[in-house]
Design a protein around this motif. Structure first.
Motif, short mmCIF file in Angstrom:
data_model
loop_
_atom_site.label_atom_id
_atom_site.label_comp_id
_atom_site.label_asym_id
_atom_site.label_seq_id
_atom_site.Cartn_x
_atom_site.Cartn_y
_atom_site.Cartn_z
N PRO A 25 50.36 19.40 15.46
CA PRO A 25 49.47 19.43 14.29
C PRO A 25 48.24 18.53 14.44
O PRO A 25 47.16 18.89 13.95
CB PRO A 25 50.38 18.97 13.15
N ALA A 26 48.37 17.40 15.13
CA ALA A 26 47.22 16.52 15.32
C ALA A 26 46.13 17.25 16.10
O ALA A 26 44.93 17.10 15.80
CB ALA A 26 47.63 15.25 16.05
N ASP A 27 46.52 18.04 17.10
CA ASP A 27 45.54 18.80 17.87
C ASP A 27 44.91 19.90 17.02
O ASP A 27 43.72 20.23 17.18
CB ASP A 27 46.20 19.43 19.10
N LEU A 28 45.69 20.47 16.11
CA LEU A 28 45.15 21.50 15.22
C LEU A 28 44.09 20.90 14.29
O LEU A 28 43.06 21.53 14.02
CB LEU A 28 46.27 22.14 14.41
N PHE A 47 51.21 25.31 10.55
CA PHE A 47 50.37 24.14 10.29
C PHE A 47 48.89 24.45 10.45
O PHE A 47 48.06 23.87 9.73
CB PHE A 47 50.82 22.97 11.16
N ALA A 48 48.53 25.36 11.32
CA ALA A 48 47.12 25.75 11.40
C ALA A 48 46.69 26.43 10.10
O ALA A 48 45.57 26.19 9.61
CB ALA A 48 46.89 26.68 12.58
N THR A 49 47.56 27.25 9.54
CA THR A 49 47.26 27.89 8.25
C THR A 49 47.11 26.84 7.17
O THR A 49 46.19 26.90 6.34
CB THR A 49 48.37 28.90 7.89
N GLN A 50 48.00 25.87 7.15
CA GLN A 50 47.93 24.79 6.16
C GLN A 50 46.61 24.03 6.26
O GLN A 50 45.91 23.78 5.27
CB GLN A 50 49.09 23.82 6.35
N ILE A 51 46.25 23.64 7.48
CA ILE A 51 45.02 22.86 7.70
C ILE A 51 43.79 23.69 7.35
O ILE A 51 42.86 23.21 6.69
CB ILE A 51 44.97 22.36 9.15
N ALA A 52 43.78 24.95 7.78
CA ALA A 52 42.65 25.82 7.47
C ALA A 52 42.53 26.04 5.96
O ALA A 52 41.42 26.03 5.41
CB ALA A 52 42.81 27.16 8.18
N ALA A 53 43.66 26.25 5.29
CA ALA A 53 43.63 26.49 3.84
C ALA A 53 43.04 25.29 3.10
O ALA A 53 42.25 25.45 2.15
CB ALA A 53 45.03 26.80 3.33
N LYS A 54 43.40 24.09 3.51
CA LYS A 54 42.84 22.89 2.87
C LYS A 54 41.33 22.82 3.10
O LYS A 54 40.57 22.42 2.21
CB LYS A 54 43.54 21.65 3.40
N GLN A 55 40.88 23.22 4.30
CA GLN A 55 39.45 23.25 4.58
C GLN A 55 38.75 24.30 3.73
O GLN A 55 37.68 24.05 3.16
CB GLN A 55 39.21 23.51 6.07
N ILE A 89 42.16 32.55 13.41
CA ILE A 89 42.99 33.59 14.03
C ILE A 89 44.07 32.90 14.86
O ILE A 89 43.79 32.30 15.90
CB ILE A 89 42.14 34.54 14.90
N ASN A 90 45.31 32.97 14.38
CA ASN A 90 46.46 32.38 15.06
C ASN A 90 46.96 33.38 16.10
O ASN A 90 47.79 34.24 15.81
CB ASN A 90 47.57 32.05 14.06
N ASN A 91 46.45 33.24 17.31
CA ASN A 91 46.75 34.20 18.37
C ASN A 91 47.69 33.65 19.44
O ASN A 91 48.40 34.42 20.09
CB ASN A 91 45.44 34.65 19.02
N ALA A 92 47.71 32.34 19.65
CA ALA A 92 48.49 31.75 20.74
C ALA A 92 49.96 32.16 20.65
O ALA A 92 50.56 32.14 19.57
CB ALA A 92 48.37 30.23 20.72
N GLY A 93 50.54 32.51 21.79
CA GLY A 93 51.94 32.90 21.79
C GLY A 93 52.55 32.88 23.18
O GLY A 93 51.85 33.09 24.17
#
Length: 255
Positions: free
Chosen positions: A67-70, A120-128, A88-92
């Motif tokens: 999450p810190a890197d996100l 966590f990327a969704t969470q961070i993006a949503a807050k932004q 876009i959450n593409n990494a897999g």
């Protein structure tokens, strides 16, 4: 252009479907942040392609399972282009192991990259999105195996099933903030993750016979739909999955 001056972050963006998405959204006018964790030379080459075509892109090295890197990744996008419009959450990744053979380390790695990162990327993006105003969009690149069992690749299926429910629940929770969350579920795509299948003529023949359109998808087949979904023309879609599989889920039992 459909995405003129929009800021789009693509995780795992320097190869496969991610690379095709970067090129597709850049061609529609987006400012693109290319997340990568390895092969910086491929990222540099991709950015050069975008810029040669008149687009704008930067690379950010970030391990999406952290999450810190996100936070760093999203922060770099905002610092560079002033705001965030689309994540876009593409990494897999996958292990191609069965229930009986999957180790704890295998399971944890797949879930961390495929599901924890998207959460966590969704969470961070949503807050932004909320702090800057104007709504936003999260697109998750899942798989038909969010719903379709794939024996011998169970951790991957479990993680993608989680991404499907993340999309549905986050879409409902975030709708009042004008934040949309949409899932894309590709079928078989000609990317490095499917190289072993492509290298085996017998497997390819079996696969193509199971697909009503009789071919494996190219990354651009997925990327073109992603670019449309990222545009305002898909503005009433959220909390749902768009399947792009050439009909394989309807035409065959699990491979």
């Amino acid at each position: 252009m459909l995405l003129q001056d929009k800021t789009v972050v693509v995780t795992g963006g320097n190869s496969g479907i991610g690379e095709a998405i970067v090129l597709a959204v850049a061609a529609q006018g987006a400012n693109v942040v290319v997340d990568f964790v390895a092969h910086p030379e491929e990222t540099s080459s991709l950015i050069a392609k975008v810029e040669a075509a008149g687009g704008h892109a930067i690379g950010v090295k970030a391990d999406v399972s952290r999450p810190a890197d996100l936070h760093t990744m999203i922060g770099k996008a905002v610092d560079s282009y002033g705001r965030l419009d689309v994540l876009i959450n593409n990494a897999g990744i996958e292990t191609r192991t069965s229930l009986l053979d999957t180790t704890e380390a295998d399971f944890d790695k797949v879930v961390a990259v495929n599901l924890k990162s998207a959460f966590f990327a969704t969470q961070i993006a949503a807050k932004q999105f909320i702090s800057q105003g104007g709504g936003g969009l999260v697109l998750n690149i899942s798989s038909v195996h969010e719903d379709w069992p794939m024996p011998g690749n169970i951790a991957y299926c479990v993680s993608k099933g989680g991404v499907r429910m993340l999309t549905r629940t986050a879409g409902v929770e975030l709708g009042p903030h004008d934040i949309r969350v949409v899932n894309i579920a590709p079928g078989a795509v000609a990317t490095p993750i499917n190289a072993s299948t492509e290298d085996d003529p017998a497997k390819m023949k079996q696969l193509e016979a199971a697909i009503p359109l009789q071919r494996m998808a190219q990354p651009s087949d997925i990327a073109d739909v992603v670019a449309f979904l990222a545009s305002g023309r898909a503005r009433y879609m959220t909390a749902t999955t768009v399947v792009i599989d050439g009909g394989i889920m309807q035409g065959s039992v699990g491979l």
